[in-house]
Design an enzyme around this catalytic site. Structure first.
Site, PDB file in Angstrom:
ATOM      1  CE1 TYR A   1       8.176  76.787  34.915  1.00 32.09           C
ATOM      2  CE2 TYR A   1       9.579  78.463  36.128  1.00 32.09           C
ATOM      3  CZ  TYR A   1       9.410  77.403  35.101  1.00 32.09           C
ATOM      4  OH  TYR A   1      10.658  77.347  34.751  1.00 32.09           O
TER       5      TYR A   1
ATOM      6  NE  ARG B   1       5.470  79.048  41.552  1.00 35.52           N
ATOM      7  CZ  ARG B   1       6.025  79.595  42.499  1.00 35.52           C
ATOM      8  NH1 ARG B   1       5.316  80.471  43.085  1.00 35.52           N
ATOM      9  NH2 ARG B   1       7.203  79.220  43.174  1.00 35.52           N
TER      10      ARG B   1
ATOM     11  N   GLY C   1      17.514  77.473  36.864  1.00 34.21           N
ATOM     12  CA  GLY C   1      17.007  77.068  38.141  1.00 34.21           C
ATOM     13  C   GLY C   1      17.515  78.239  39.224  1.00 34.21           C
TER      14      GLY C   1
ATOM     15  CB  CYS D   1     -15.842  73.996  43.748  1.00 35.76           C
ATOM     16  SG  CYS D   1     -16.908  73.179  45.105  1.00 35.76           S
ATOM     17  CD  GLU D   2     -10.779  70.589  44.278  1.00 40.73           C
ATOM     18  OE1 GLU D   2     -10.276  69.999  45.055  1.00 40.73           O
ATOM     19  OE2 GLU D   2     -11.125  69.992  43.166  1.00 40.73           O
TER      20      GLU D   2
ATOM     21  N   PRO E   1      18.108  80.565  31.877  1.00 35.77           N
ATOM     22  CG  PRO E   1      18.340  82.822  31.716  1.00 35.77           C
ATOM     23  CD  PRO E   1      19.017  81.359  31.115  1.00 35.77           C
ATOM     24  N   GLY E   2      15.017  81.087  33.096  1.00 40.56           N
ATOM     25  CA  GLY E   2      13.541  81.241  32.903  1.00 40.56           C
ATOM     26  C   GLY E   2      12.749  82.204  33.970  1.00 40.56           C
TER      27      GLY E   2
END
Length: 437
Positions: free
Chosen positions: A390, A330, A248, A361-362, A291-292
């Site tokens: 991500y 995200r 994180g 279409c949002e 860790p990512g």
């Protein structure tokens, strides 16, 4: 240094990334396009190895592969001496296919299926991280049937509030993950595991959240977990071999971000562990971290082609691109912020503050708000920095959009590690029942 502050250019004035002309790559491969800088990934991996070596502890970093999981990324982290954490059979199979040592794979998840557990036992993973009471018997029963001893860990909730978005906070008492320390569930889970002959308890795991900048939550989580380690020894006579401190660690997305280097977090947590071990006569456990984002986040760059530019006087200017929430959800999930530039004019003066909108279409299809850019024109190449974590990992086919291609770049060379999806691939699993004719 923040990636977007460097902005190296070639003789044509185009942004370089990994030594490659980003505008040329966008034209050759199309957009949306993701670039991953191999050297940045390798250096991030090596920083964790150097930290453990300098501290003189038995430690290993496990790449939190949900951040970005492909064959090439798994191969790189394995070559750099890291293990991986996975949360599905799909991630497990990909890691194994890339040559990851099964003993260095930790299988997470708050609701592992029978297939997940079977695949983990088949592979001989280093640990199945138990997240619920039902999993204890499920894993034990399957291991018994196979005459195996399953190596397991217990995920605990240290009751620490990390100052991040609620959707990526995972260490508080109100979390779907793990067993609480304060309510006694974690101790009951340890007792239940020790009562199962087909399970071997190797350690504890916790994770307080993602994109965390403060030191205090990490220190507090390590402190509370070590108190629990002591309680296990004093109550049950069992010594924990391993502590997984999670990950994180925050990274740079915008100028306001002020992350502490991940290695400094590790140094601080190891100091907490050592203090407890010295005080209470405990052996220092093996240490794992996960860790990512801090390995792949800043190593990624996303490229888009600018389409319409719509100025709403007195309200905002929308710059629409050919990607959006289908390749990067995200912002829609937790209002993520980014830094950006025009890759074909990276050093032009910023003239306006814009909202970068996607093509879905949002109304909520936004990539980032309030970013300063030069006057944008149709056909410009927009680069969004810190795009390695991500984003592609959560890409979808919403509006039947194709998932983007990903290139690995290094020293001016570029090679695909993920091909752009075809429309035929999008439709390949569709079926027409006979009665539709």
């Amino acid at each position: 240094m923040k990636v977007w502050e460097q902005k190296p250019v070639n003789d044509e004035g185009h942004l370089l990334f990994g030594g490659c002309d980003t505008v040329a790559l966008a034209k050759q491969h199309g957009t949306p396009l993701y670039l991953m800088d191999e050297d940045r990934i390798r250096e991030a991996c090596r920083a964790f190895r150097r930290t453990f070596a300098a501290l003189g502890v038995d430690g290993m970093a496990l790449y939190a592969s949900k951040a970005f999981s492909t064959l090439a990324i798994y191969r790189i982290v394995a070559q750099e001496g890291l293990g991986v954490d996975v949360v599905s059979e799909g991630e497990l199979r990909t890691a194994l296919a890339a040559g990851t040592n099964p003993a260095d794979i930790y299988f997470h998840g708050n609701n592992k299926t029978e297939d997940d557990i079977a695949a983990a036992l088949d592979a001989g993973v280093g640990s199945l991280v138990i997240d619920a009471f039902e999993e204890i018997e499920a894993i034990a029963a399957l291991a018994r049937e196979r005459s195996q001893i399953a190596r397991v860990s217990v995920r605990v909730k240290p009751g620490v509030e990390a100052h991040t978005h609620e959707y990526i906070t995972t260490g508080s008492d109100d979390s779907k993950f793990g067993f609480g320390l304060a309510d006694g569930c974690a101790m009951r889970a340890v007792e239940a595991i020790l009562a199962q002959p087909s399970l071997k308890l190797i350690g504890l795991h916790y994770h307080i959240g993602s994109q965390v900048f403060e030191r205090e939550p990490y220190a507090l989580a390590a402190d509370r977990t070590m108190h629990f380690v002591r309680a296990i020894r004093d109550t049950l006579g069992f010594e924990i071999e391993e502590i997984n401190l999670g990950g994180g660690f925050g990274i740079h997305y915008v100028d306001a971000d002020a992350p502490i280097e991940a290695v400094k977090h590790i140094q601080m947590m190891v100091e907490v562990l050592r203090t407890h071990c010295d005080k209470y006569g405990l052996p220092l456990p093996r240490i794992k971290v996960e860790p990512g984002r801090s390995i792949v986040g800043e190593a990624g760059l996303a490229l888009y082609t600018v389409g319409t530019v719509k100025e709403l006087p007195g309200i905002r200017t929308y710059v629409s691109v050919d990607g959006g929430m289908a390749d990067n959800p995200r912002y829609a999930l937790y209002q993520a912020e980014y830094s950006a530039c025009l890759a074909n004019r990276p050093h032009d003066a910023n003239e306006t503050t814009v909202t970068v909108a996607g093509r879905c279409c949002e109304s909520g299809d936004i990539l980032t708000k309030n970013v300063a850019l030069p006057a944008c024109r149709r056909g410009d190449t927009l680069a969004i920095f810190t795009a390695g974590a991500y984003q592609y990992a959560m890409a979808s086919n919403y509006n039947r959009l194709r998932r983007p291609a990903v290139l690995l770049v290094r020293n001016g060379q570029a090679a695909p590690i993920v091909e752009r999806e075809s429309y035929e691939q999008i439709m390949q699993n569709d079926r027409l029942p006979d009665w539709l004719g």
